[in-house]
Structure formats: C-alpha cells, structure tokens
Design a protein around this motif. Structure first.
Motif, PDB file in Angstrom:
ATOM      1  N   ASP A  40       2.534   4.464  -3.012  1.00  0.00           N
ATOM      2  CA  ASP A  40       2.539   4.951  -4.387  1.00  0.00           C
ATOM      3  C   ASP A  40       3.853   5.631  -4.756  1.00  0.00           C
ATOM      4  O   ASP A  40       3.908   6.442  -5.678  1.00  0.00           O
ATOM      5  CB  ASP A  40       1.356   5.891  -4.652  1.00  0.00           C
ATOM      6  N   ASN A  80      -5.155   8.980  -4.195  1.00  0.00           N
ATOM      7  CA  ASN A  80      -4.807   7.605  -3.835  1.00  0.00           C
ATOM      8  C   ASN A  80      -5.116   7.326  -2.365  1.00  0.00           C
ATOM      9  O   ASN A  80      -5.543   6.221  -2.010  1.00  0.00           O
ATOM     10  CB  ASN A  80      -3.327   7.344  -4.103  1.00  0.00           C
ATOM     11  N   ARG A  81      -4.913   8.294  -1.507  1.00  0.00           N
ATOM     12  CA  ARG A  81      -5.229   8.111  -0.093  1.00  0.00           C
ATOM     13  C   ARG A  81      -6.732   7.909   0.097  1.00  0.00           C
ATOM     14  O   ARG A  81      -7.170   7.051   0.865  1.00  0.00           O
ATOM     15  CB  ARG A  81      -4.743   9.307   0.734  1.00  0.00           C
ATOM     16  N   LEU A 102      -0.364   0.043  -6.670  1.00  0.00           N
ATOM     17  CA  LEU A 102      -1.331   0.307  -5.603  1.00  0.00           C
ATOM     18  C   LEU A 102      -2.748   0.059  -6.110  1.00  0.00           C
ATOM     19  O   LEU A 102      -3.546  -0.601  -5.428  1.00  0.00           O
ATOM     20  CB  LEU A 102      -1.188   1.745  -5.115  1.00  0.00           C
ATOM     21  N   TRP A 103      -3.068   0.573  -7.301  1.00  0.00           N
ATOM     22  CA  TRP A 103      -4.411   0.373  -7.852  1.00  0.00           C
ATOM     23  C   TRP A 103      -4.688  -1.118  -8.071  1.00  0.00           C
ATOM     24  O   TRP A 103      -5.802  -1.599  -7.834  1.00  0.00           O
ATOM     25  CB  TRP A 103      -4.557   1.120  -9.182  1.00  0.00           C
ATOM     26  N   CYS A 163      -7.613   4.407  -1.342  1.00  0.00           N
ATOM     27  CA  CYS A 163      -7.133   3.353  -0.441  1.00  0.00           C
ATOM     28  C   CYS A 163      -8.032   3.257   0.789  1.00  0.00           C
ATOM     29  O   CYS A 163      -8.437   2.158   1.193  1.00  0.00           O
ATOM     30  CB  CYS A 163      -5.690   3.651  -0.035  1.00  0.00           C
ATOM     31  N   ILE A 171       2.283   0.151   5.662  1.00  0.00           N
ATOM     32  CA  ILE A 171       1.387   1.079   4.973  1.00  0.00           C
ATOM     33  C   ILE A 171       2.140   2.377   4.676  1.00  0.00           C
ATOM     34  O   ILE A 171       2.721   2.977   5.574  1.00  0.00           O
ATOM     35  CB  ILE A 171       0.143   1.411   5.818  1.00  0.00           C
ATOM     36  N   LEU A 179     -10.169  -0.218   1.598  1.00  0.00           N
ATOM     37  CA  LEU A 179      -9.834  -0.975   2.811  1.00  0.00           C
ATOM     38  C   LEU A 179     -10.976  -0.939   3.817  1.00  0.00           C
ATOM     39  O   LEU A 179     -11.266  -1.945   4.478  1.00  0.00           O
ATOM     40  CB  LEU A 179      -8.554  -0.428   3.450  1.00  0.00           C
ATOM     41  N   MET A 209       0.844  -1.201   0.000  1.00  0.00           N
ATOM     42  CA  MET A 209       0.000   0.000   0.000  1.00  0.00           C
ATOM     43  C   MET A 209       0.879   1.250   0.000  1.00  0.00           C
ATOM     44  O   MET A 209       1.091   1.900   1.020  1.00  0.00           O
ATOM     45  CB  MET A 209      -0.929  -0.004   1.227  1.00  0.00           C
ATOM     46  N   ARG A 229       2.139   3.981  -8.857  1.00  0.00           N
ATOM     47  CA  ARG A 229       0.725   4.159  -8.520  1.00  0.00           C
ATOM     48  C   ARG A 229      -0.097   2.989  -9.040  1.00  0.00           C
ATOM     49  O   ARG A 229      -1.078   2.586  -8.424  1.00  0.00           O
ATOM     50  CB  ARG A 229       0.208   5.476  -9.101  1.00  0.00           C
ATOM     51  N   ILE A 251       1.807   6.991   1.003  1.00  0.00           N
ATOM     52  CA  ILE A 251       0.862   7.256  -0.087  1.00  0.00           C
ATOM     53  C   ILE A 251       0.749   8.776  -0.177  1.00  0.00           C
ATOM     54  O   ILE A 251       0.151   9.412   0.688  1.00  0.00           O
ATOM     55  CB  ILE A 251      -0.503   6.604   0.180  1.00  0.00           C
ATOM     56  N   LEU A 310      -5.410  -2.828  -4.704  1.00  0.00           N
ATOM     57  CA  LEU A 310      -6.731  -2.418  -4.224  1.00  0.00           C
ATOM     58  C   LEU A 310      -7.828  -3.116  -5.016  1.00  0.00           C
ATOM     59  O   LEU A 310      -8.853  -3.527  -4.447  1.00  0.00           O
ATOM     60  CB  LEU A 310      -6.880  -0.899  -4.321  1.00  0.00           C
TER      61      LEU A 310
END
Length: 744
Positions: free
Chosen positions: A463, A502-503, A470-471, A506, A494, A510, A461, A467, A497, A474
């Motif tokens: 970026d 993105n935050r 991360l995507w 995420c 973690i 989650l 998790m 990036r 980010i 997720l």
C-alpha cells in the motif's frame, strides 16, 4: 494424417507459390489432397508437382458441397484446410456437417482482396469476411497478418503464423558479376556498390521513393549504382524520374528477369520500398544470398529484419531516411557483411522451406490435439492472470512473458487470459486473450469459466504506491475464488503494507481465498507470518523472470552497432528511477558514472526499465557528466533488455528487475534501495553491495563500484545465488501445475 485442401484454383503470386510449395513437401509426410473449384494453370502445375489434385467445377454450390461431404466421409479425412474466399465458404459449410476441425490460411488482407472490383468485393469479399468468423482456426502468412487478425477481434488462441519459406541452398550464379552487369546493361565496375530491387513497377511497390533516395545517396557516394529488375505500368514514369534527377546513367531498368539467383548474387544491397506487404519473397531470397537489406517498415518485414541488427528499416515513402541508410552501407563494407550474414542466419533458422513445412505439421498436430481435448477438460478451461500489466514497465512485461511461457510448458493448449491496462497491446505481444483491467463485467464472466486464477507476480500486495490497487487485487482474488477458481499467488513480493486496516483486510482475504502462494524473497515470507496467514500452502521460490533468456549475441551486437557503440566495448549500466529524494542525488550518480569511465574505462550506458519514467531520471544524472555515455530510450523486448544488461561489466540500479536481469547473466551488482524489495532480493542471492537511496554519497557509490569491478569474472561468487534462484523458481510452475490438475 489425412488433410484435404480447398482452393478456388485461380490463385496467383505469393499465394500460389506458398500453397504449391507447401503441399508438394507436405505430401512426402502426410496424405494430402487438393480440391480446386476450376480447372486451369494452378491445378495443372499442381499435378506436375505430383500433388494429388481434383477439380470440382461448376457454379452449383450445394452440389459441390454434397460431393465434398461424401468424399470426406468415405475417405476418412482428419482435417479440412481452406484457402481464399471459395475455399473458406465451403469450409464453413462443411464444418458442422463433417464434425472435422477447419483451418484456413489467410494469404492477404481479406478486406483489400477485391479493390477495384466492386461486384467481386460485395459478393466474394462479403462471403469471405463472414466465412472467416465461422472457421475453427486461422493461419496468417506472417506474424503481421496474425497481428492484423487479432486487431479485428479474432481469438489469439486460434491463430497461428507461418511464413513463405524458401530453400536456402544457394546454387552458383550463371555468370560472374561483371558479365551479369553487361548482360543487363548496368554501367558498373569493381568499385561500384550496386543497390538492387526485384519488384513489379506499380504504385504499391513505390519504386519512385527508391529512385529519389538513391539519387540523394549517389550525390554523397558516386560509386553507388541501382539495378531494378521488374516491369509494369509505371516504368516510363520511373525512367523519366531518373532522368529528371540526373541519375539515369547510374540506374538500370533490367525488365523481367528469370534468373533471380544470379541477380541477388550480383548486387551488394537488397532493397524493398513497398507501401504494403504481407511477407515478400524478395527479402528471404536476398537473405539467402547474405545481402544487407534496406526495407520499408511494412507488414511482416519487421519480424524478419531487426533494425540495426540484420538490416535497416525506414518509414514508407521517406526517401531521406532511405538515402541515409544507403550512404551508411555504401561507406561501410564490414557492416554490409555483418548485416547480411545475420539476416541469412535468421532466415535459415526461421524462414526456410523446411521450417515452414515443420510449422504446418505442428499446426495440424495442435489442432487435432485440441479436438481431442474438448472431451476431457469439461466446461471450465484456462487460466486468468492478473498483475500490473500493460503499463510500459519492462520488468512487469517480463514477468507476464515468464508466466505465459511456464503455463504453455505445463499445458501448451491451455487458454490464457490476462487483465491489462492495454489489452490490445497485450493480445498482440503475447498472443493471449486480454481484458481491460477494470472491465469488471467481462473479467468476472471469464472467471466463471476458467480453472485457475493467478495473482502476480511482482509486489501487488503493498500500500505504498496505492491503497486502491491493493484493494482491487484483493477483490479479484476473492471474486475468483467465489466463482470457482483455484487461486495462486505467483512469484510474489509481499509488502510493505503500512496501514493496520489494510494488513487485517489482506490477511483475511488471503487466508480465506488463496490456495497456494509462491514468494520471491524471504522478507515476503516474514510479512505473511507477521500477518498470521497460515491456510494457503506457501513456498519460497523466486522472481519468474530469472528463467528468461537473453537474445542471441549477434542481435545485441547489432543493437549496439546501430547506436554507435562497440559490441566489444566495456560498459557500466545505470538504471535509475524517479523517487522522493532522487533529484537531490542525481548529480552523485552522474559523477559516479564519470568515475567509472576515468578509473576503469567503463563507458556509462543508461538502461530504462519503465521508459516513461526512467529516461527522464537518467537524463538528470547524465546532465552532470563529462564522460561519453549513451541513454537508451527503449531497450525493446525482454530478451533484448536482458541481452543488453549481459553486456555490462557492472550494473548500478534502483530497479529490481534490472538487478534480476543482470544477476541472471552473472554481472556484478550495485543496488540502490528505495524499497525493501531491493535489499531483500540482493540478500536472497548473497549480494552485499547496496545502500539506501537516502544514504547515497559520491564516495559510497565509488567504493561500491570499486568492489563490483573486482568481482568481474568471479563466476563462482556471482553465479551461486542465481543458480539457486533458477532451481527454486520451478516451484512457481509446479504450483500452477498442481492447481490446474486439482481444478479439473
């Protein structure tokens, strides 16, 4: 437990020895019956060994099938165990009609069993190839055979390895060395170093390479002698080759020998030069006699012989490499002794007859337990693990090893699937099913059948590096939840980010889709809180790799010795990686390594975590050095890597897992921070010797090395944080166990 074994009865060689030895010993513990399909020496020898043996002769397959069905039903067998083409064919037909699990032992490469016999290859070979696919479980007679079956698409969860075990009790020789040499006609004396091989003299054993290698070694070591025990169609050619190379007076062709015990106790170096093998008895027989061994790197040989640790390996057909190994051993009696003793120790622990029998009983118990399991777990079963796997990073590989190990402890029969960039390699290494990381249709279909989805471990998790990664992670979390899995983030880091979008993404994914999160450091907990993630149950744990053990001391001794390093030497380890700003600092690391050598006598050793990247970074630092040093190109398996870090007096590292491995072994640490996770980990375990990469100076590195050297042996300071890490690491597996239980 009652087991019926099905075999043709015409078997010979290693398969015959394995089956008869195994059944003779199994019958002392469980009820075993062997059924052969033809009368002959095999069945007669089995009866002489008090193995209950029946023969069902005749070519009427359906009649034999009916007899077996009746026998199995009326006598109450629990399991069917097959050997060879005819046994496998019968097992495949009996599987459905009896409802019993069917196991087969694959003694050799089934595609090569009938070479030179075209009719048998088309008939029996084809039948066997098809039948193997319809059986429940397969046992390979070496790990190499299991690897071969995995490479051909067989399910790793339904494969087992077993070895041709021998009794490691060493009876006294029938005569002393000198008398034995006279009896076979070998011209040798007390100063001679005798190289030996016991093998058929046919092309696959490649004795010609042995003679060529011996001739080249003999030119440098005239005290070498060669004793060849065996006979075959190539004998005349090989005798001529020895004459042509001028070594005939120093080579003895002893022919077939019956007393192999005295043979192995009379030679100094055991050899194997085969072009192809599964797992030869010649190696374990040599190990029983504590012989240093030089072998071609084929089949299951590398599973017994760790190069440089308990023997030496060479590429098949490479006489020059073989000669170098023979010269090394001829000149070094201490190394001969060390290699031979380590090989015997490993042989006793893993390849004895007792361990073979225990392993076979264990396999039967697993098979019967899994049969009972089918009615209790329901349609969904297993776990799917997703992380940065299959990319050649020793830290990520260690994480996967730790996760698989802990899942097996929770449920030894749990099917485990892994998303990997190199699924074939992952299947081989970890004996789990694997899907290509971006094989969306396949892994989505698998998610519809598993109970638990694991994201982790590591810093997925974030970026900073990408990036898109991360995507992707997720997306897989969201998909796993929608497809009915419990979702666990396992020993994760973690952040960072950076992008606000993105935050938010995420946090949303989650919050909605994750059931539990276990974190490896306090900084990660702060990151979750800052993103407003409240729904998943969050536990502070630690990196899963802290549970992994180091390899045995003798293994690491051998790894160091084979590279010219003293196993009792004093070393400082450096693990460096490329990163923006590193090149400007590389010289400082090299100068600091010189300082450690000049001030404390610590030899610098460079240990890569991701060899594709780290070796080059280490070379850049080493280019500025004057002190003697060594760069490992590859540290090997996780336990080898951890064992090497354990031999360092101090470790200076940019890589997190070099710090984790070293901390777990009580080694003083100096961290170089290129990412928040480095300082977070060191703070978590109470270590204070670290600096940001951008702030690194020669004086600062030397000061940290001074402080770390003062901590050598301070077990109270070094072990306190690590002990806490190991205790809280259990929360990772406890979370997995809880979700697996809820997912039923």
């Amino acid at each position: 437990m009652k087991v019926i074994h099905l075999i043709s009865g015409g078997d010979s060689g290693g398969a015959k020895t394995h089956v008869l030895s195994l059944l003779q010993n199994l019958s002392r513990t469980i009820d075993v019956t062997m059924v052969c399909f033809l009368e002959g020496p095999f069945a007669q020898e089995a009866r002489e060994l008090d193995i209950r043996t029946e023969v069902y002769p005749g070519r009427n397959v359906l009649h034999t099938l009916r007899l077996l069905q009746k026998k199995i039903r009326t006598e109450g067998y629990d399991l069917i165990h097959c050997h060879g083409a005819r046994g496998n064919m019968m097992g495949a037909m009996l599987r459905r009609s009896t409802g019993l699990p069917v196991v087969t032992t694959v003694h050799s490469d089934y595609r090569l069993d009938y070479l030179g016999r075209p009719f048998s290859r088309i008939s029996y070979g084809t039948v066997n190839t098809i039948a193997l696919r319809f059986l429940d479980y397969r046992i390979g007679v070496s790990d190499a055979m299991v690897d071969l079956l995995i490479s051909r698409g067989f399910d790793p969860d339904k494969l087992f390895a077993i070895y041709n075990g021998i009794d490691f009790t060493l009876p006294p020789p029938a005569m002393d060395r000198t008398a034995y040499y006279r009896s076979v006609g070998l011209n040798a004396d007390d100063d001679s170093v005798v190289v030996g091989i016991a093998a058929r003299l046919n092309p696959v054993k490649d004795i010609a390479t042995l003679i060529r290698g011996f001739a080249r070694a003999h030119a440098s070591c005239p005290n070498l002698r060669l004793l060849i025990a065996g006979d075959g169609e190539q004998r005349a050619m090989l005798e001529g080759l020895a004459r042509d190379l001028g070594v005939a007076p120093f080579v003895c062709f002893a022919g077939w020998i019956s007393d192999t015990n005295t043979f192995y106790q009379s030679i100094d170096i055991n050899t194997l030069t085969s072009l192809s093998e599964t797992f030869p008895y010649a190696l374990t027989e040599g190990a029983r006699a504590c012989l240093p061994t030089v072998s071609s790197r084929v089949g299951g040989v590398p599973y017994l012989i760790d190069h440089g640790v308990n023997g030496l390996l060479f590429s098949p057909g490479d006489a020059d490499e073989l000669a170098r190994h023979l010269i090394t051993l001829a000149r070094d009696p201490v190394q001969r002794q060390h290699l031979g003793c380590r090989l015997r120790q490993k042989g006793v622990e893993e390849y004895s007859l007792e361990s073979t029998v225990r392993r076979q009983l264990e396999i039967y118990q697993i098979v019967l337990r899994r049969k009972d399991r089918r009615g209790t777990v329901g349609r969904r079963d297993g776990a799917l693990v997703c992380g940065a796997y299959g990319r050649g990073n020793a830290g990520d590989d260690a994480i996967l090893e730790a996760i698989v190990r802990e899942l097996r402890q929770i449920d030894p029969d749990l099917p485990v699937w892994v998303l990997s960039r190199r699924p074939d390699e992952t299947r081989m290494t970890y004996r789990v099913n694997s899907i290509y990381t971006f094989g969306f249709p396949k892994f989505l279909r698998r998610m519809g059948r598993t109970r638990l989805y694991i994201n982790g471990g590591g810093s997925l998790m974030q970026d900073v590096t990408s990036r898109r990664s991360l995507w992707f992670y997720l997306f897989t979390i969201s998909a796993a939840k929608k497809l009915g899995n419990r979702v666990l983030m396992y020993g994760c880091g973690i952040g960072p980010i950076h992008y606000p979008s993105n935050r938010r993404l995420c946090a949303r994914v989650l919050e909605r889709n994750v059931d539990m999160i276990t974190l490896r450091d306090t900084h990660s907990l702060t990151e979750l809180e800052d993103m407003g993630i409240n729904h998943p149950e969050v536990l502070l744990s630690s990196d899963p790799t802290v549970i992994l053990p180091a390899a045995r001391p003798e293994v690491i001794d051998g790894m160091l010795e084979s590279r010219g390093l003293d196993p009792k030497g004093r070393y400082i380890g450096f693990t460096l990686r490329p990163w923006p700003g590193y090149e400007e600092k590389a010289e400082l690391f090299g100068r600091a390594a010189d300082y450690a050598w000049e001030t404390y006598g610590l030899t610098p050793v460079f240990l890569p975590i991701e060899k594709r990247l780290d070796v080059g970074a280490c070379q850049k630092a080493a280019a500025h050095m004057k002190a003697p040093h060594y760069i490992f190109e590859d540290t090997g398996a996780s336990d080898h890597t951890i064992g090497l870090f354990a031999r360092m007096q101090v470790v200076v590292s940019m890589r997190l897992h070099a710090l984790v491995f070293s901390a777990g072994q009580g080694v003083p640490l100096v961290g170089v921070v290129y990412d928040q996770k480095i300082s977070s980990f060191l703070n978590y375990i109470g270590q204070d010797l670290f600096t940001d990469l951008n702030d690194v100076t020669y004086e600062g590195l030397c000061a940290h090395i001074d402080a770390a050297v003062k901590r050598i042996g301070d077990t109270e300071f070094l072990s306190g944080g690590v002990d806490r890490l190991r205790q809280v690491e259990r929360r990772n597996s406890q979370a997995a166990e809880k979700l697996l239980r809820l997912g039923r």
